[in-house]
Design a protein around this motif. Structure first.
Motif, PDB file in Angstrom:
ATOM      1  N   HIS A  42     -11.402   0.453  -0.856  1.00  0.00           N
ATOM      2  CA  HIS A  42     -10.466  -0.488  -0.247  1.00  0.00           C
ATOM      3  C   HIS A  42      -9.168   0.192   0.164  1.00  0.00           C
ATOM      4  O   HIS A  42      -8.474  -0.272   1.035  1.00  0.00           O
ATOM      5  N   SER A  44      -6.256   3.115   1.203  1.00  0.00           N
ATOM      6  CA  SER A  44      -6.085   3.863   2.449  1.00  0.00           C
ATOM      7  C   SER A  44      -6.431   5.334   2.341  1.00  0.00           C
ATOM      8  O   SER A  44      -6.551   6.003   3.347  1.00  0.00           O
ATOM      9  N   THR A 112       1.092   2.701   9.616  1.00  0.00           N
ATOM     10  CA  THR A 112       0.018   1.903   9.020  1.00  0.00           C
ATOM     11  C   THR A 112      -0.777   1.246  10.141  1.00  0.00           C
ATOM     12  O   THR A 112      -0.290   1.127  11.264  1.00  0.00           O
ATOM     13  N   HIS A 113      -1.977   0.781   9.820  1.00  0.00           N
ATOM     14  CA  HIS A 113      -2.775   0.174  10.891  1.00  0.00           C
ATOM     15  C   HIS A 113      -2.195  -1.163  11.323  1.00  0.00           C
ATOM     16  O   HIS A 113      -2.481  -1.652  12.398  1.00  0.00           O
ATOM     17  N   LYS A 118       5.007   3.495   6.258  1.00  0.00           N
ATOM     18  CA  LYS A 118       5.198   3.392   4.815  1.00  0.00           C
ATOM     19  C   LYS A 118       5.338   4.768   4.196  1.00  0.00           C
ATOM     20  O   LYS A 118       4.775   5.749   4.694  1.00  0.00           O
ATOM     21  N   TYR A 123      -1.065  12.998   1.890  1.00  0.00           N
ATOM     22  CA  TYR A 123      -1.847  12.327   2.916  1.00  0.00           C
ATOM     23  C   TYR A 123      -3.015  13.213   3.291  1.00  0.00           C
ATOM     24  O   TYR A 123      -2.930  14.443   3.219  1.00  0.00           O
ATOM     25  N   MET A 255      -6.656   3.029   7.458  1.00  0.00           N
ATOM     26  CA  MET A 255      -7.082   1.649   7.697  1.00  0.00           C
ATOM     27  C   MET A 255      -7.348   0.914   6.393  1.00  0.00           C
ATOM     28  O   MET A 255      -7.396   1.507   5.329  1.00  0.00           O
ATOM     29  N   GLY A 256      -7.591  -0.377   6.515  1.00  0.00           N
ATOM     30  CA  GLY A 256      -7.959  -1.191   5.357  1.00  0.00           C
ATOM     31  C   GLY A 256      -9.453  -1.068   5.060  1.00  0.00           C
ATOM     32  O   GLY A 256     -10.137  -0.235   5.647  1.00  0.00           O
ATOM     33  N   PRO A 257      -9.950  -1.910   4.172  1.00  0.00           N
ATOM     34  CA  PRO A 257     -11.349  -1.826   3.758  1.00  0.00           C
ATOM     35  C   PRO A 257     -12.313  -2.129   4.899  1.00  0.00           C
ATOM     36  O   PRO A 257     -12.002  -3.004   5.697  1.00  0.00           O
ATOM     37  N   ALA A 409       1.734  -2.250  -5.514  1.00  0.00           N
ATOM     38  CA  ALA A 409       1.757  -2.602  -4.097  1.00  0.00           C
ATOM     39  C   ALA A 409       3.190  -2.654  -3.576  1.00  0.00           C
ATOM     40  O   ALA A 409       3.480  -2.185  -2.478  1.00  0.00           O
ATOM     41  N   LYS A 412       4.681   0.988  -3.915  1.00  0.00           N
ATOM     42  CA  LYS A 412       3.848   2.026  -3.292  1.00  0.00           C
ATOM     43  C   LYS A 412       3.729   3.171  -4.309  1.00  0.00           C
ATOM     44  O   LYS A 412       4.295   4.259  -4.127  1.00  0.00           O
TER      45      LYS A 412
ATOM     46  N   PHE B 478      -8.037 -10.702   4.909  1.00  0.00           N
ATOM     47  CA  PHE B 478      -8.638  -9.685   5.752  1.00  0.00           C
ATOM     48  C   PHE B 478      -8.563 -10.001   7.248  1.00  0.00           C
ATOM     49  O   PHE B 478      -8.826  -9.138   8.052  1.00  0.00           O
ATOM     50  N   TYR B 527      -3.018  -8.855  -1.565  1.00  0.00           N
ATOM     51  CA  TYR B 527      -1.638  -8.387  -1.729  1.00  0.00           C
ATOM     52  C   TYR B 527      -1.586  -6.876  -1.550  1.00  0.00           C
ATOM     53  O   TYR B 527      -0.722  -6.342  -0.845  1.00  0.00           O
ATOM     54  N   ALA B 528      -2.534  -6.170  -2.178  1.00  0.00           N
ATOM     55  CA  ALA B 528      -2.551  -4.710  -2.071  1.00  0.00           C
ATOM     56  C   ALA B 528      -2.758  -4.281  -0.626  1.00  0.00           C
ATOM     57  O   ALA B 528      -2.097  -3.369  -0.137  1.00  0.00           O
ATOM     58  N   LEU B 529      -3.650  -4.954   0.069  1.00  0.00           N
ATOM     59  CA  LEU B 529      -3.907  -4.584   1.458  1.00  0.00           C
ATOM     60  C   LEU B 529      -2.644  -4.770   2.310  1.00  0.00           C
ATOM     61  O   LEU B 529      -2.280  -3.910   3.103  1.00  0.00           O
ATOM     62  N   ALA B 531       0.587  -5.235   1.205  1.00  0.00           N
ATOM     63  CA  ALA B 531       1.801  -4.561   0.731  1.00  0.00           C
ATOM     64  C   ALA B 531       1.577  -3.062   0.558  1.00  0.00           C
ATOM     65  O   ALA B 531       2.334  -2.256   1.097  1.00  0.00           O
ATOM     66  N   ALA B 532       0.530  -2.666  -0.187  1.00  0.00           N
ATOM     67  CA  ALA B 532       0.345  -1.234  -0.453  1.00  0.00           C
ATOM     68  C   ALA B 532      -0.084  -0.496   0.813  1.00  0.00           C
ATOM     69  O   ALA B 532       0.520   0.500   1.190  1.00  0.00           O
ATOM     70  N   THR B 533      -1.115  -0.966   1.472  1.00  0.00           N
ATOM     71  CA  THR B 533      -1.617  -0.220   2.625  1.00  0.00           C
ATOM     72  C   THR B 533      -0.745  -0.426   3.859  1.00  0.00           C
ATOM     73  O   THR B 533      -0.437   0.510   4.569  1.00  0.00           O
ATOM     74  N   ASN B 535       2.373  -2.088   4.015  1.00  0.00           N
ATOM     75  CA  ASN B 535       3.827  -2.182   3.804  1.00  0.00           C
ATOM     76  C   ASN B 535       4.439  -3.376   4.524  1.00  0.00           C
ATOM     77  O   ASN B 535       5.566  -3.321   5.005  1.00  0.00           O
TER      78      ASN B 535
END
Ligand SMILES: Cc1cc2nc3c(=O)[nH]c(=O)nc-3n(C[C@H](O)[C@H](O)[C@H](O)COP(=O)(O)OP(=O)(O)OC[C@H]3O[C@@H](n4cnc5c(N)ncnc54)[C@H](O)[C@@H]3O)c2cc1C
Ligand SMILES: Cc1cc2nc3c(=O)[nH]c(=O)nc-3n(C[C@H](O)[C@H](O)[C@H](O)COP(=O)(O)OP(=O)(O)OC[C@H]3O[C@@H](n4cnc5c(N)ncnc54)[C@H](O)[C@@H]3O)c2cc1C
Lengths: 434, 569
Positions: A42, A44, A112-113, A118, A123, A255-257, A409, A412, B478, B527-529, B531-533, B535
Motif C-alpha cells: 500500500h 509509496s 506526490t501522485h 512531501k 527515495y 503512487m498509492g496502492p 501519517a 511522515k 481510494f 488516512y495513511a494514503l 496523509a502519509a503518501t 501529504n
C-alpha cells in the motif's frame, strides 16, 4: 516437536524484515513468520523519517534535529537519535543503489501522485530525478487509462505548492494497453518484457512506442516523470532505455496502492533475508502462545516459551529465546478493535485507548486522530508494557507500526520508525539470546 | 406586474422535485430553489424502502392503500430506481400471534398481495434469518434509490422548461401586505451550476404562487413571513453494512418499534431506525448507542449482523406535522399522512401553500394533489401525467436492456452502470475515449462521472448522489481523488482541491459512526494514503506558507551520480 530458533520474528513487513536482518547480522539463527503481504503493497516505497514535528511544524528540512524534541513514549524517543542514524545506514547498505538520499541529512521534497510535495529521507533510485527540491523543469506524463495520476492537474498543483521549476503535464494513451481497467502490473510488465505492441507505425516494443508517444510533447524539459509503473523486475533498464530514447532523465512519481515501488522494496528485503540465511515462512499466522511455567523470580512475568503457528489448520509450535512482534498497526492487523475495545490479538499486550469509541476520533478528518496513535507502549528496550508500566513478557519486543504513541501519517515517519525500531529490536534480541 | 415565474417551489427533496416535474409537465413555468444539493434534506437521509404498505396495514390503512398504489406506479415509471426485492414481516417466537393475524388481514383489506411462509420457508428465502423465526408474511416491498429518483424528477422538470437552482438558500419571503409574491435567495456561488471558490450572490425571485416544500424546515420558511407551521421534526438513525446480508426487505412483525427493519440497497444492507423528536432539524445529537441499538436489536432477526462490518451511519429527520391542538406525545403515533396548508385559508395570507409530512413512497401522489391545488389557484386547467410518463432513465427499459451491449466494460461494471442509468445508459456510456473505472467499490466509470459533472458543476457530493461513487467499502478513500481529477481542466486546480476536501470530509462524517473492526482499519488505510503518501493534510499549496525548497535535498551532487550526468544526454 517444536521448531527452534534463537530469534523468532512475527510479521514480515518493513519492521519485521529489518529486525530479522539485524538479528542475523549479529549472528543469531533467525526465523520470520508472516501471515499476509505487508503494508508495503500500500505504501509509496518512500522511507520517511520525520517530515513534520508532532505539533505540525514543517516540512522539516532536517529530520534529525527534530528527533531530540519528541515526546516521551514516541518510538524514536524510546530508541534515541543515534539508533535512527544507525538504522538508516544499515538500510542504505542493504538497499545499495536501489535507494538514494543517504548523501545528506536533509529531507528531500518529492512530488506526490495527488500533486503536492512531501518530505522524505530516502527515495527509490527511480524517483531520484523527480525531486521537487531539484530546480530543473519537468514534464509529467499521465495515461488516459490510469486515473490515479492526472499529470496536468499534478503540474498545476506543484505550481500552487511553490515548486521552484516549471512543470507541465500531458495525458497520453499508453501503447499496448487495450483494456481500460488494466492492472498496474500490466503496464509494468509490458515495459519489462521485449513483448511487442501494435501501433500506427507497426510492431515495436512498448518502451519504443511509449517514447515515441511522449517525444512530440517535450519542450526542452531535461526530465520527464511518469506514474510509478515503469517496470517491475527491470525497472532500472526501463528507465534508462526511455531516458536514452528521449534524451532526458526519467523518473517515477510514487503512487498509492497497489504500489510498485513498495513491492520492489519488499522484494529487495526478501532477497536480503534469503541471502543472510533467515528462514522465512509466509502465509502462516501466529495464533497463540504459551509461557514458561515460571519467571526467573517470583515477581517477574514468565517468558514466552513458544508460539503457535497455524499452517493450514495444523497448529505448529515455534520456540525461540527471543521474540519480535512486528505485526503492523490497524492496517497490518497487529492492532485490532471491536465496538468496545482495542487490542493486540496474539499476546493481548496492553493497548491504551479511551473506553468510549467516540473518543477514538476527532471530527476533522485530518485533525489529531487518537486512533492513528493506537499501539503498544514499550520501554527503552522496546519491550511491551502493561497498564501499570510493568513488562508484559521479558523476551518480547515490539517494532514498527504495532507500536503506539506516534501518528506516522501526520508526521511522515512511517517507514523510518519501522526501520529504527526493527533494527534495535533485532539487535537486542540477538544480543540477549542464550 | 410580471413575475419571474408562475410557480416557485422551495425545497429540492422528493416532494419539491415531484411538484416541479408535475407542474412543468402541465405546461406551467416553474422555478425550484434548494439550499444545498438535491436530496440534501430528508430525502437523501431515508431508509430506501419502497413501501408495499405492509408497515401501515394495521395502524393506518389509508396510508397503506396509497402506498401499494404508488408502489405499483413507481415500478413502472421509475424502474431504474427500484429494485423489486420483496419483503418479509418476520415473527419471532416471542412476537404476538394476534398481531401477525391482524397484519395479514390488514394487508388483504388494503389490496397488498400477502402470503404466509413457514419459518423454514422464510429461511429458504433468507438463509441468515435466525433459526427460531416462527413464520413470515411475504409482501411486495422494494428498495428505492432516493437520489436517482429525485434527480430524475428534476432533470425531467428541466426538460419541460423548469429552472432548477441548487445551492440557493431562501433567506426571506417577499410579502406585500397579505400577499406572498416571491423569495430572496442566496446563491452559494452565483446562479447556475455550483463552482467552488466563486463568490456568492443574492437574487429576488418573484412568482405568482409559492409552494413551500421544505419538509422539516417548513416552519423556518413560514417564520420568515410570520406564519406558524407546527412541524415536529423526528430523527431516525440508519446503519449501513458493507455487504447485503439479506436480499429481501426484512421487517419485524410486531407493533411499532425501534430497529425493526433491514433494507438491502445496492451492495449494502441498511438497518433502521428510531423515532425521536428533536428541536432543530439541522442540529441534533448523533449517538453511538443508537448505532449499537440497530445492531443489537436487529441481530435478533439476523444474527450475523452482530459480527458484520458497518461502513457508516446516518440520521434523517421526518417532517412530521399535526394540526394545532392534537397534542400527540409519542412521535411514533403522529400520522405519516401529509398536510397541505393553504395559508390563505389558514392564516389569511395569499400566494403560498406549505406541504408537510408524508412519505417518500407516495411523493408522486402528494405532488399530484398539490399541483392540482396550485392549478386551481392560478386558474389553470391541465391534468396530471406523472403516473403514466416514465422518468428519464426508465423509458422502454425492457426493450433497451435487451439491445444494450456492454460498452467495452467488464460485465459486473457494465451491469451496475446500466442498472443505475437505465435507458440513459447508451447516451452516457457510449464513448470513443478510454473509459476506466473511477470508483472500484461501486463500479463507476469515467463516462458516468463526466455525465454527473455535466449536471452539477464542481460539487462532488452532487456527483456522488448521482453515481454512488465513493459510497462503497472504502468510503471514498481510494476514489475521491480520482473523482476530483475528473473536474480538471474544466475547473482549475484550486477548485478541484476544494471540491476534493469537501467530499473527503463529508465521507468521514458518516464513517465516524462505524469506527471499529475492519472499518477502523479501512479508516487508517485511507488516512495513511491521503496523509502519509499524498501529504494532503499538510499540503503546502493549502497551508499558505512558503516552503524554502532550496533547504531540502535536491539530489546527489553532479559528480556523484550513479547513472551519469544529468538531463539532456
Ligand atoms: C496507505 C499507506 C501509505 C503509506 N505511505 C508511506 C509513505 O509514503 N512513507 C512512509 O515512510 N511510510 C508510509 N506508510 C507507513 C509504512 O508503510 C508503515 O508504517 C510500515 O510499512 C509498517 O511496517 P510494519 O512492518 O510495522 O507493518 P506491516 O507492513 O503492516 O507488516 C505487518 C506484517 O505482519 C503480518 N502479521 C499480522 N498479524 C500476524 C500474525 N498474527 N502472525 C503472523 N504475521 C502477522 C502482516 O501480515 C504483515 O505482513 C504508509 C502506510 C500506508 C498504510
Ligand atoms: C429516518 C427516516 C427514514 C425514512 N424512511 C423512509 C422509507 O424507507 N420510505 C419512505 O417512503 N419514506 C421514508 N421516510 C420519509 C421520507 O424520507 C420523507 O417523507 C421524504 O423524503 C420527505 O421529502 P421532502 O421533499 O418533503 O423533504 P426533504 O427531502 O427534507 O426536502 C426539503 C428540502 O428543503 C431544503 N431547504 C430547507 N431549508 C431551505 C431554505 N431555506 N431554502 C431552500 N431550501 C431549503 C432542504 O435542504 C431539503 O432538501 C423516512 C424518513 C426518515 C426521517
Amino acid at each position: 516437536m517444536a521448531i527452534e530458533d534463537d530469534v523468532l520474528v512475527i510479521g514480515g513487513g518493513l519492521a519485521g524484515a529489518t529486525a530479522a536482518l539485524a538479528a542475523a547480522d549479529r549472528g543469531a539463527q533467525v526465523r520470520l513468520v508472516s501471515a499476509k503481504q505487508s503494508t508495503l503493497r500500500h505504501a509509496s516505497g518512500l522511507i520517511d523519517v520525520l517530515g513534520y514535528a508532532p505539533a505540525g511544524d514543517g516540512p522539516l528540512a532536517d529530520p534529525f534535529a527534530a528527533l531530540e524534541d519528541l515526546p516521551a513514549g514516541h518510538p524514536y524517543e524510546r530508541v534515541g537519535g543515534e539508533a535512527v542514524r544507525e538504522a538508516l545506514s544499515f538500510f542504505d547498505e542493504i538497499a545499495g543503489d536501489a535507494y538514494e538520499g543517504g548523501h545528506t541529512d536533509a529531507n528531500a521534497l518529492v512530488p506526490t501522485h495527488g500533486g503536492t510535495v512531501k518530505p522524505t529521507a530516502r527515495y527509490p533510485a527511480s524517483t531520484a530525478d523527480g525531486l521537487a527540491s531539484d530546480d530543473r523543469d519537468a514534464l509529467l506524463v499521465g495515461f488516459e487509462t490510469l486515473p490515479d495520476f492526472d499529470a496536468p492537474l499534478a503540474a498545476s498543483h506543484l505550481k500552487a505548492a511553490g515548486a521552484p521549476f516549471e512543470a507541465r503535464g500531458v495525458t497520453v494513451r499508453f501503447p499496448g494497453i487495450v483494456r481500460d481497467d488494466a492492472k498496474i502490473t500490466r503496464y509494468a510488465h509490458l515495459l519489462d518484457q521485449p513483448e511487442t505492441v501494435r501501433t500506427d507505425r507497426g510492431e515495436t516494443t512498448a518502451r519504443e512506442a511509449l517514447a515515441a508517444v511522449v517525444e512530440p510533447h517535450l519542450e526542452g524539459e531535461p526530465r520527464v516523470g511518469f506514474p510509478a509503473v515503469l517496470g517491475d523486475d527491470h525497472a532500472d533498464a526501463v528507465r534508462a532505455d526511455l531516458g536514452d530514447r528521449l534524451g532526458v532523465d526519467v523518473f517515477e512519481v510514487p503512487m498509492g496502492p497497489p504500489s510498485l515501488p513498495g513491492m520492489r522494496l519488499e522484494d529487495l528485503l526478501y532477497d536480503a533475508l534469503a541471502e543472510r540465511g533467515v528462514r522465512v515462512t509466509t502465509g502462516v499466522p501466529v495464533v497463540d502462545y504459551e509461557t514458561a511455567a515460571d519467571g526467573p523470580d517470583g515477581n517477574a512475568p514468565p517468558p514466552i516459551d513458544h508460539v503457535i503457528v497455524d499452517r493450514n489448520g495444523t497448529e505448529i509450535p515455534h520456540r525461540a529465546d527471543q521474540y519480535v512482534l512486528a505485526t503492523g498497526g490497524l492496517v497490518g492487523k497487529g492492532v485490532e478493535s471491536e465496538r468496545g475495545r482495542v487490542f493486540e490479538p496474539i499476546f493481548d499486550c496492553h493497548v491504551p485507548h479511551a473506553a468510549d469509541r467516540y473518543d477514538w476520533f476527532v471530527d476533522d478528518v485530518f485533525g489529531d486522530q487518537p486512533y492513528a496513535q493506537f499501539g503498544l507502549p514499550v520501554d527503552r528496550d522496546l519491550r511491551p508494557l502493561d497498564a501499570d508500566d510493568g513488562l508484559e513478557f521479558p523476551n518480547l519486543r515490539g517494532a514498527g507500526a504495532v507500536l503506539g504513541g506516534y501518528d506516522f501519517a501526520a508526521e511522515k515517519s512511517g517507514a523510518g520508525v519501522s526501520l529504527a525500531t526493527g533494527y534495535v529490536a533485532g539487535q537486542r534480541a540477538a544480543e540477549e539470546r542464550q | 406586474m410580471a413575475r419571474d415565474t408562475a410557480v416557485l417551489v422551495l425545497g429540492g427533496g422528493s416532494t419539491g422535485c415531484g411538484i416541479a416535474r408535475d407542474l412543468a409537465m402541465r405546461g406551467l413555468d416553474v422555478t425550484l430553489v434548494e439550499r444545498g444539493n438535491l436530496t440534501d434534506g430528508t430525502t437523501g437521509r431515508m431508509h430506501g424502502l419502497l413501501h408495499s404498505g405492509g408497515r401501515y396495514a394495521v395502524s393506518d390503512q389509508a396510508s397503506a392503500t396509497e402506498c401499494i398504489e404508488e408502489n405499483e406506479i413507481l415500478r413502472e415509471i421509475a424502474g431504474h430506481c427500484v429494485e423489486e426485492t420483496g419483503g418479509l414481516f418476520v415473527q419471532r417466537p416471542e412476537d404476538s400471534d394476534d398481531y401477525f393475524r391482524e397484519k395479514l388481514e390488514g394487508c388483504r383489506e388494503c389490496g397488498i398481495p400477502a402470503r404466509v411462509l413457514s419459518g423454514s420457508e422464510a429461511r429458504e428465502v433468507e438463509p441468515y434469518l435466525a433459526d427460531d423465526v416462527k413464520r413470515a408474511i411475504e409482501v411486495p416491498d422494494g428498495a428505492v434509490d432516493p437520489f436517482r429518483l429525485c434527480v430524475a424528477n428534476a432533470i425531467d422538470a428541466e426538460t419541460h422548461g423548469a429552472r432548477v437552482e441548487t445551492h440557493a438558500e431562501v433567506i426571506d419571503l417577499l410579502r406585500d401586505g397579505d400577499d406572498i409574491y416571491g423569495v430572496e435567495v442566496r446563491h452559494d456561488s452565483g446562479p447556475g451550476k455550483r463552482t467552488h471558490a466563486t463568490p456568492g450572490t443574492t437574487e429576488e425571485i418573484t412568482a405568482d404562487y409559492v409552494v413551500n416544500a421544505t419538509g422539516a424546515w417548513a416552519g423556518q420558511i413560514g417564520a420568515m413571513a410570520d406564519l406558524e407551521i407546527e412541524v415536529r421534526p423526528s430523527k431516525g438513525v440508519m446503519t449501513i453494512m458493507n455487504v447485503r446480508q439479506v436480499d429481501t426487505v426484512i421487517n419485524r412483525c410486531r407493533p411499532k418499534g425501534d430497529a425493526d427493519i433491514v433494507v438491502p440497497h445496492e451492495t449494502t444492507a441498511i438497518l433502521g431506525t428510531t423515532d425521536e423528536e428533536v428541536s432543530d432539524p439541522d442540529d441534533y445529537p448523533e449517538a453511538g448507542w443508537e448505532v449499537d441499538q440497530m445492531i443489537d436489536t436487529l441481530s435478533e432477526l439476523v444474527p450475523i449482523l452482530s459480527e458484520a462490518r458497518t461502513i457508516r451511519s446516518f440520521w434523517g429527520v421526518r417532517p412530521l406535522y399535526e394540526p394545532p391542538g392534537t397534542g400527540t406525545q409519542d412521535p411514533t403515533d403522529i400520522t405519516r399522512d401529509f398536510f397541505l396548508l393553504d395559508h390563505a385559508d389558514r392564516d389569511g395570507v395569499s400566494g403560498m401553500s406549505s406541504i408537510v409530512g408524508g412519505k417518500f413512497t407516495t411523493y408522486r401522489a402528494m405532488a399530484e394533489e398539490i399541483s392540482d391545488h396550485v392549478c386551481e389557484q392560478l386558474g389553470v386547467n391541465a391534468s396530471c401525467a406523472t403516473a403514466e410518463e416514465p422518468l428519464p432513465g426508465s423509458e422502454n427499459i425492457e426493450r433497451l436492456e435487451a439491445g444494450m451491449d456492454d460498452f467495452g466494460l467488464r460485465s459486473p461494471v457494465a451491469r451496475r452502470s446500466k442498472q443505475r442509468l437505465g435507458s440513459r445508459a447508451c447516451d452516457v456510456l457510449e464513448t470513443d475515449e478510454p473509459n476506466p473505472v473511477i470508483c472500484q467499490c461501486e463500479g463507476v466509470t469515467r463516462a458516468e462521472i463526466q455525465d454527473a459533472v455535466s449536471q452539477s458543476g464542481s460539487d462532488l457530493n452532487a456527483v456522488r448522489i448521482r453515481t454512488r461513487a465513493s459510497m462503497g467499502n472504502c468510503q471514498g478513500g481510494f476514489c475521491c481523488g480520482n473523482m476530483a481529477s475528473e473536474l480538471h481542466p474544466t475547473h482549475d486546480e484550486e477548485t478541484v482541491r476544494e471540491a476534493l476536501d469537501e467530499l473527503f470530509q463529508e465521507r468521514w462524517k458518516g464513517e465516524r459512526h462505524a469506527l471499529w473492526g475492519e472499518q477502523l482499519s479501512q479508516a487508517m488505510l485511507n488516512y495513511a494514503l491521503h496523509a502519509a503518501t499524498m501529504n494532503r493534510d499538510r499540503d503546502p499549496a493549502s497551508a499558505g506558507e512558503d516552503v524554502d525548497f532550496a533547504a531540502f535535498d535536491g539530489g546527489r551532487p553532479e559528480g556523484d551520480r550513479v547513472d551519469g550526468p544529468r538531463g539532456a544526454r
